[in-house]
Every structure is written in structure tokens, then in C-alpha cells.
Design a protein around this motif. Structure first.
Motif, PDB file in Angstrom:
ATOM      1  N   MET A   1      40.709  62.611  40.652  1.00 45.52           N
ATOM      2  CA  MET A   1      40.647  61.596  39.710  1.00 45.52           C
ATOM      3  C   MET A   1      41.616  60.637  40.085  1.00 45.52           C
ATOM      4  SD  MET A   1      39.038  60.750  36.909  1.00 45.52           S
ATOM      5  CE  MET A   1      38.974  60.019  35.457  1.00 45.52           C
ATOM      6  N   ASP A   2      42.803  61.122  40.177  1.00 48.52           N
ATOM      7  CA  ASP A   2      44.139  60.154  40.469  1.00 48.52           C
ATOM      8  C   ASP A   2      43.777  59.218  41.437  1.00 48.52           C
ATOM      9  OD1 ASP A   2      45.657  61.292  38.297  1.00 48.52           O
ATOM     10  OD2 ASP A   2      46.655  62.628  39.177  1.00 48.52           O
ATOM     11  N   LYS A   3      43.327  59.927  42.596  1.00 49.56           N
ATOM     12  CA  LYS A   3      43.090  58.813  43.691  1.00 49.56           C
ATOM     13  C   LYS A   3      41.929  57.835  43.444  1.00 49.56           C
ATOM     14  CE  LYS A   3      43.881  61.983  47.623  1.00 49.56           C
ATOM     15  NZ  LYS A   3      43.287  62.641  48.546  1.00 49.56           N
ATOM     16  N   LEU A   4      41.152  58.071  42.628  1.00 54.55           N
ATOM     17  CA  LEU A   4      40.005  57.293  42.096  1.00 54.55           C
ATOM     18  C   LEU A   4      40.715  55.876  41.301  1.00 54.55           C
ATOM     19  CD1 LEU A   4      37.416  56.102  41.991  1.00 54.55           C
ATOM     20  CD2 LEU A   4      36.763  57.603  39.925  1.00 54.55           C
ATOM     21  N   LEU A   5      41.628  56.185  40.275  1.00 57.03           N
ATOM     22  CA  LEU A   5      42.360  55.669  39.431  1.00 57.03           C
ATOM     23  C   LEU A   5      43.119  54.691  40.111  1.00 57.03           C
ATOM     24  CD1 LEU A   5      43.340  57.615  36.241  1.00 57.03           C
ATOM     25  CD2 LEU A   5      41.590  55.801  36.480  1.00 57.03           C
ATOM     26  N   THR A   6      44.027  55.208  41.042  1.00 58.99           N
ATOM     27  CA  THR A   6      44.855  54.427  42.182  1.00 58.99           C
ATOM     28  C   THR A   6      44.089  53.525  42.797  1.00 58.99           C
ATOM     29  OG1 THR A   6      46.247  56.506  42.379  1.00 58.99           O
ATOM     30  CG2 THR A   6      46.554  54.555  43.904  1.00 58.99           C
ATOM     31  N   LYS A   7      42.915  53.880  43.248  1.00 57.38           N
ATOM     32  CA  LYS A   7      42.096  52.894  43.987  1.00 57.38           C
ATOM     33  C   LYS A   7      41.491  51.827  43.330  1.00 57.38           C
ATOM     34  CE  LYS A   7      37.935  52.326  46.861  1.00 57.38           C
ATOM     35  NZ  LYS A   7      36.537  52.975  47.357  1.00 57.38           N
ATOM     36  N   LYS A   8      41.204  51.992  42.033  1.00 57.25           N
ATOM     37  CA  LYS A   8      40.873  51.120  41.182  1.00 57.25           C
ATOM     38  C   LYS A   8      41.887  50.051  40.762  1.00 57.25           C
ATOM     39  CE  LYS A   8      36.386  51.941  40.932  1.00 57.25           C
ATOM     40  NZ  LYS A   8      35.399  51.119  41.383  1.00 57.25           N
ATOM     41  N   VAL A   9      42.764  50.650  40.449  1.00 57.44           N
ATOM     42  CA  VAL A   9      44.135  49.942  40.279  1.00 57.44           C
ATOM     43  C   VAL A   9      44.435  48.859  41.274  1.00 57.44           C
ATOM     44  CG1 VAL A   9      46.628  49.873  39.805  1.00 57.44           C
ATOM     45  CG2 VAL A   9      45.122  51.297  38.472  1.00 57.44           C
ATOM     46  N   GLU A  10      44.472  49.399  42.775  1.00 56.65           N
ATOM     47  CA  GLU A  10      44.670  48.624  43.913  1.00 56.65           C
ATOM     48  C   GLU A  10      43.732  47.458  43.801  1.00 56.65           C
ATOM     49  OE1 GLU A  10      44.614  51.264  47.000  1.00 56.65           O
ATOM     50  OE2 GLU A  10      46.728  51.956  46.631  1.00 56.65           O
ATOM     51  N   GLU A  11      42.488  47.626  43.520  1.00 60.42           N
ATOM     52  CA  GLU A  11      41.470  46.913  43.627  1.00 60.42           C
ATOM     53  C   GLU A  11      41.536  45.848  42.615  1.00 60.42           C
ATOM     54  OE1 GLU A  11      37.680  48.934  43.067  1.00 60.42           O
ATOM     55  OE2 GLU A  11      37.784  49.939  45.304  1.00 60.42           O
ATOM     56  N   LEU A  12      42.068  46.123  41.482  1.00 55.82           N
ATOM     57  CA  LEU A  12      42.066  45.059  40.448  1.00 55.82           C
ATOM     58  C   LEU A  12      43.351  44.213  40.625  1.00 55.82           C
ATOM     59  CD1 LEU A  12      41.300  47.169  37.192  1.00 55.82           C
ATOM     60  CD2 LEU A  12      40.044  45.094  38.357  1.00 55.82           C
ATOM     61  N   THR A  13      44.396  44.672  41.326  1.00 54.28           N
ATOM     62  CA  THR A  13      45.489  43.926  41.713  1.00 54.28           C
ATOM     63  C   THR A  13      45.164  43.115  42.852  1.00 54.28           C
ATOM     64  OG1 THR A  13      46.972  46.041  41.247  1.00 54.28           O
ATOM     65  CG2 THR A  13      47.750  44.211  42.627  1.00 54.28           C
ATOM     66  N   LEU A  14      44.210  43.485  43.780  1.00 53.42           N
ATOM     67  CA  LEU A  14      44.086  42.472  44.732  1.00 53.42           C
ATOM     68  C   LEU A  14      43.133  41.214  44.093  1.00 53.42           C
ATOM     69  CD1 LEU A  14      43.318  44.875  47.664  1.00 53.42           C
ATOM     70  CD2 LEU A  14      45.107  43.211  47.398  1.00 53.42           C
ATOM     71  N   TYR A  15      42.354  41.811  43.164  1.00 50.46           N
ATOM     72  CA  TYR A  15      41.607  40.766  42.630  1.00 50.46           C
ATOM     73  C   TYR A  15      42.319  39.679  41.872  1.00 50.46           C
ATOM     74  CZ  TYR A  15      38.147  38.737  39.345  1.00 50.46           C
ATOM     75  OH  TYR A  15      37.316  37.960  38.452  1.00 50.46           O
ATOM     76  N   LEU A  16      43.209  40.143  41.301  1.00 51.76           N
ATOM     77  CA  LEU A  16      43.924  39.438  40.287  1.00 51.76           C
ATOM     78  C   LEU A  16      44.775  38.389  41.494  1.00 51.76           C
ATOM     79  CD1 LEU A  16      45.155  41.630  37.450  1.00 51.76           C
ATOM     80  CD2 LEU A  16      43.528  39.506  37.537  1.00 51.76           C
ATOM     81  N   ILE A  17      45.441  38.900  42.330  1.00 49.07           N
ATOM     82  CA  ILE A  17      46.149  38.032  43.180  1.00 49.07           C
ATOM     83  C   ILE A  17      45.203  36.907  43.773  1.00 49.07           C
ATOM     84  CG2 ILE A  17      47.217  38.068  45.287  1.00 49.07           C
ATOM     85  CD1 ILE A  17      48.164  40.963  44.729  1.00 49.07           C
ATOM     86  N   GLU A  18      44.057  37.551  44.159  1.00 47.13           N
ATOM     87  CA  GLU A  18      42.851  36.476  44.815  1.00 47.13           C
ATOM     88  C   GLU A  18      42.768  35.299  43.661  1.00 47.13           C
ATOM     89  OE1 GLU A  18      39.688  38.332  46.344  1.00 47.13           O
ATOM     90  OE2 GLU A  18      41.104  39.379  47.950  1.00 47.13           O
ATOM     91  N   LYS A  19      42.348  35.676  42.668  1.00 42.34           N
ATOM     92  CA  LYS A  19      42.164  35.076  41.387  1.00 42.34           C
ATOM     93  C   LYS A  19      43.157  33.987  41.098  1.00 42.34           C
ATOM     94  CE  LYS A  19      40.300  34.918  36.637  1.00 42.34           C
ATOM     95  NZ  LYS A  19      39.318  35.523  36.014  1.00 42.34           N
ATOM     96  N   ASP A  20      44.285  34.571  41.163  1.00 36.91           N
ATOM     97  CA  ASP A  20      45.698  33.552  41.016  1.00 36.91           C
ATOM     98  C   ASP A  20      45.768  32.536  41.880  1.00 36.91           C
ATOM     99  OD1 ASP A  20      48.119  32.959  39.456  1.00 36.91           O
ATOM    100  OD2 ASP A  20      49.248  33.551  41.146  1.00 36.91           O
ATOM    101  N   ALA A  21      45.487  32.907  43.305  1.00 32.76           N
ATOM    102  CA  ALA A  21      45.871  32.064  44.366  1.00 32.76           C
ATOM    103  C   ALA A  21      44.483  30.926  44.357  1.00 32.76           C
ATOM    104  CB  ALA A  21      45.400  32.659  45.838  1.00 32.76           C
ATOM    105  N   LYS A  22      43.521  31.117  43.698  1.00 32.33           N
ATOM    106  CA  LYS A  22      42.344  30.374  43.547  1.00 32.33           C
ATOM    107  C   LYS A  22      42.354  29.397  42.408  1.00 32.33           C
ATOM    108  CE  LYS A  22      37.301  29.878  43.505  1.00 32.33           C
ATOM    109  NZ  LYS A  22      35.948  30.578  43.812  1.00 32.33           N
TER     110      LYS A  22
END
Length: 55
Positions: A1-22
Motif C-alpha cells: 500500500m505504501d509503495k502504491l501511495l508513493t508511486k501516486k505521489v510521484e506521478e502527481l508531482t511530475l504532473y504538477l511540474i509539467e503543468k507548471d512548465a506549460k
């Protein structure tokens, strides 16, 4: 469960970084278009004055 949450947090972080750059890129484009519009308005005013003077 912790790995899944960590993965989702990483995905959301990358998404936000890309969105901010755009968003920064879009804001830069908007600023450039504002400058271009200002120049076009100035040219239009100059042409309008020339046309008015020749009437």
C-alpha cells in the motif's frame, strides 16, 4: 500500500511540474502577444492619422 501511495505521489508531482512548465510557457506567449498587439495598435493609429490627414 505504501509503495502504491508513493508511486501516486510521484506521478502527481511530475504532473504538477509539467503543468507548471506549460503554464509558464503559456504566460510567456501571452506576454509576447500583448507586446505584438500593442505594436499593431500603434501602427494602426499611425495609418489612421495618415489617412485622416489626406482627406
Amino acid at each position: 500500500m505504501d509503495k502504491l501511495l508513493t508511486k501516486k505521489v510521484e506521478e502527481l508531482t511530475l504532473y504538477l511540474i509539467e503543468k507548471d512548465a506549460k503554464e509558464r510557457e503559456q504566460n510567456q506567449t501571452i506576454d509576447e502577444l500583448k507586446i505584438e498587439l500593442k505594436q499593431i495598435k500603434a501602427q494602426l493609429n499611425a495609418v489612421s492619422k495618415l489617412v485622416s490627414n489626406h482627406k
